[in-house]
Write an enzyme that holds these catalytic residues in place. Sequence first.
Site, short mmCIF file in Angstrom:
data_model
loop_
_atom_site.label_atom_id
_atom_site.label_comp_id
_atom_site.label_asym_id
_atom_site.label_seq_id
_atom_site.Cartn_x
_atom_site.Cartn_y
_atom_site.Cartn_z
N ASP A 41 0.82 -1.22 0.00
CA ASP A 41 0.00 0.00 0.00
C ASP A 41 0.86 1.27 0.00
OD1 ASP A 41 1.08 -0.01 2.51
OD2 ASP A 41 -0.81 0.31 3.57
N GLY A 42 2.18 1.13 -0.09
CA GLY A 42 3.04 2.32 -0.18
C GLY A 42 3.74 2.67 1.13
N HIS A 134 15.49 28.30 5.58
CA HIS A 134 14.74 29.42 4.98
C HIS A 134 14.68 30.59 5.96
CE1 HIS A 134 11.93 31.68 2.73
NE2 HIS A 134 11.02 31.60 3.67
N ASP A 173 13.51 39.57 -2.61
CA ASP A 173 12.40 39.99 -1.75
C ASP A 173 12.96 40.54 -0.45
OD1 ASP A 173 13.10 37.72 -0.26
OD2 ASP A 173 11.57 36.49 -1.24
N LYS A 196 8.88 42.37 -3.67
CA LYS A 196 8.04 41.30 -4.23
C LYS A 196 6.72 41.21 -3.46
CE LYS A 196 8.65 36.81 -3.01
NZ LYS A 196 9.32 35.51 -2.91
N ARG A 198 3.21 38.67 -3.03
CA ARG A 198 2.66 37.35 -3.36
C ARG A 198 1.15 37.38 -3.23
NH1 ARG A 198 5.78 33.14 -4.30
NH2 ARG A 198 7.77 32.85 -3.24
N ASP A 226 12.26 27.74 -6.39
CA ASP A 226 11.26 26.67 -6.47
C ASP A 226 10.63 26.71 -7.86
OD1 ASP A 226 9.26 24.84 -6.20
OD2 ASP A 226 8.39 25.65 -4.38
N THR A 227 9.53 27.43 -8.04
CA THR A 227 8.92 27.50 -9.38
C THR A 227 9.62 28.54 -10.26
OG1 THR A 227 7.37 29.20 -8.66
CG2 THR A 227 6.65 26.91 -8.42
N GLY A 229 9.31 31.61 -10.08
CA GLY A 229 8.49 32.81 -10.26
C GLY A 229 9.16 34.03 -9.65
C1 R5P Z 1 10.78 32.98 -0.43
O1 R5P Z 1 10.69 33.63 0.59
C2 R5P Z 1 12.00 32.18 -0.78
O2 R5P Z 1 13.17 32.75 -0.27
C3 R5P Z 1 12.11 32.00 -2.28
O3 R5P Z 1 12.27 33.28 -2.87
C4 R5P Z 1 10.88 31.36 -2.83
O4 R5P Z 1 10.50 30.25 -2.06
C5 R5P Z 1 11.09 30.92 -4.25
O5 R5P Z 1 9.89 30.37 -4.70
P1 R5P Z 1 9.48 30.45 -6.22
O6 R5P Z 1 10.73 30.07 -7.00
O7 R5P Z 1 8.36 29.47 -6.37
O8 R5P Z 1 9.04 31.85 -6.51
#
Ligand code: R5P
Length: 316
Positions: A41-42, A134, A173, A196, A198, A226-227, A229
């Site tokens: 089941d994982g 972070h 940011d 920045k 969000r 991450d993405t 963005g």
């Molecule tokens: C945000 O506070 C982090 O330091 C990164 O800037 C953020 O997590 C990057 O996420 P993404 O690449 O999705 O914009």
Amino acid sequence: MTPKNGSLCLFAGNSNPDLARKIAEYLNMSLCGAVVKRFSDGEIQIEIDENVRTKDVFVIQSTCDPVNDNLVELLLMVDALKRASARRITAVIPYYGYARQDKKVAPRVPISAKLVADLLTTAGATRVITMDLHAGQIQGFFNIPVDNLYAAPVLLDYIKANFNKDLVIVSPDAGGVERARAFAKRLNAGLAIVDKRRSAPNKAQAMAVIGDVKDKIVIIQDDMIDTAGTLTEAVNAIVERGAREVHACCAHPVLSGPAVDRINASPITSIVCTDTIPLNEKAATCNKIKVLSISNLVGEAIIRSYTGDSVTSLFV
Ligand code: R5P
């Protein structure tokens, strides 16, 4: 009879085998055996193959994608080691997932970074070694010692060797200003900040650039991409304000979802990151991304932690 009390044992989960191998090479030792299997089941099943009674054990595991599997694998390994009577268990987590949820930003949301800290401690971790958390204050979510290492020495050496004049370090940011300022100071470079906003998780919009980037070589510095963005929004804002070239550096190449497409489509020239997280298949094909290894740094932190020497002095 050979005295074995307190001898060092190195284990690794499945999140980042290359990094674990490099750390073991630096320490000139082999990784100890553990078998990770799945129930149908994982559910994850762990078996530690070696006697760890009274040993000083280090378990290397980044809680990166697949985040939940890697986290549970780490928790189960730590629990198994605790029940096998290891003397000390250090969770070596080069990338600490769930770190971005470190406070209540809205009603009825969890503080996931704290929950993960509690889970690790309950499982039996007696110390944590991690990198570029972070938010530094996540250390306080633990009631056990935490060494928060920095990828900065590795990234700064690279930047010094490849960039020299007209350099400006940009925080994408407000939250990253302290990190960017530390880089700018060590590189004798200028500092700028992107404002920045969000609208939702993973949706970033660059509003303004505070500081001078015109005709400069800009390096955007962040803890993670991450993405992408945040990064690509910042790149656009900086290019609009007349920067000559834009690069980026970060410790953690999360690079999920649209990240690689965004980076390929962006005017950014290069990104240098580390191997706290292995590059996913798509990111590995992107020729703008360069990976530096933090294995020696983590290996050195492990050995110092074992011998009782200063870890902080690695960064002064
Ligand atoms: C945000 O506070 C982090 O330091 C990164 O800037 C953020 O997590 C990057 O996420 P993404 O690449 O999705 O914009």
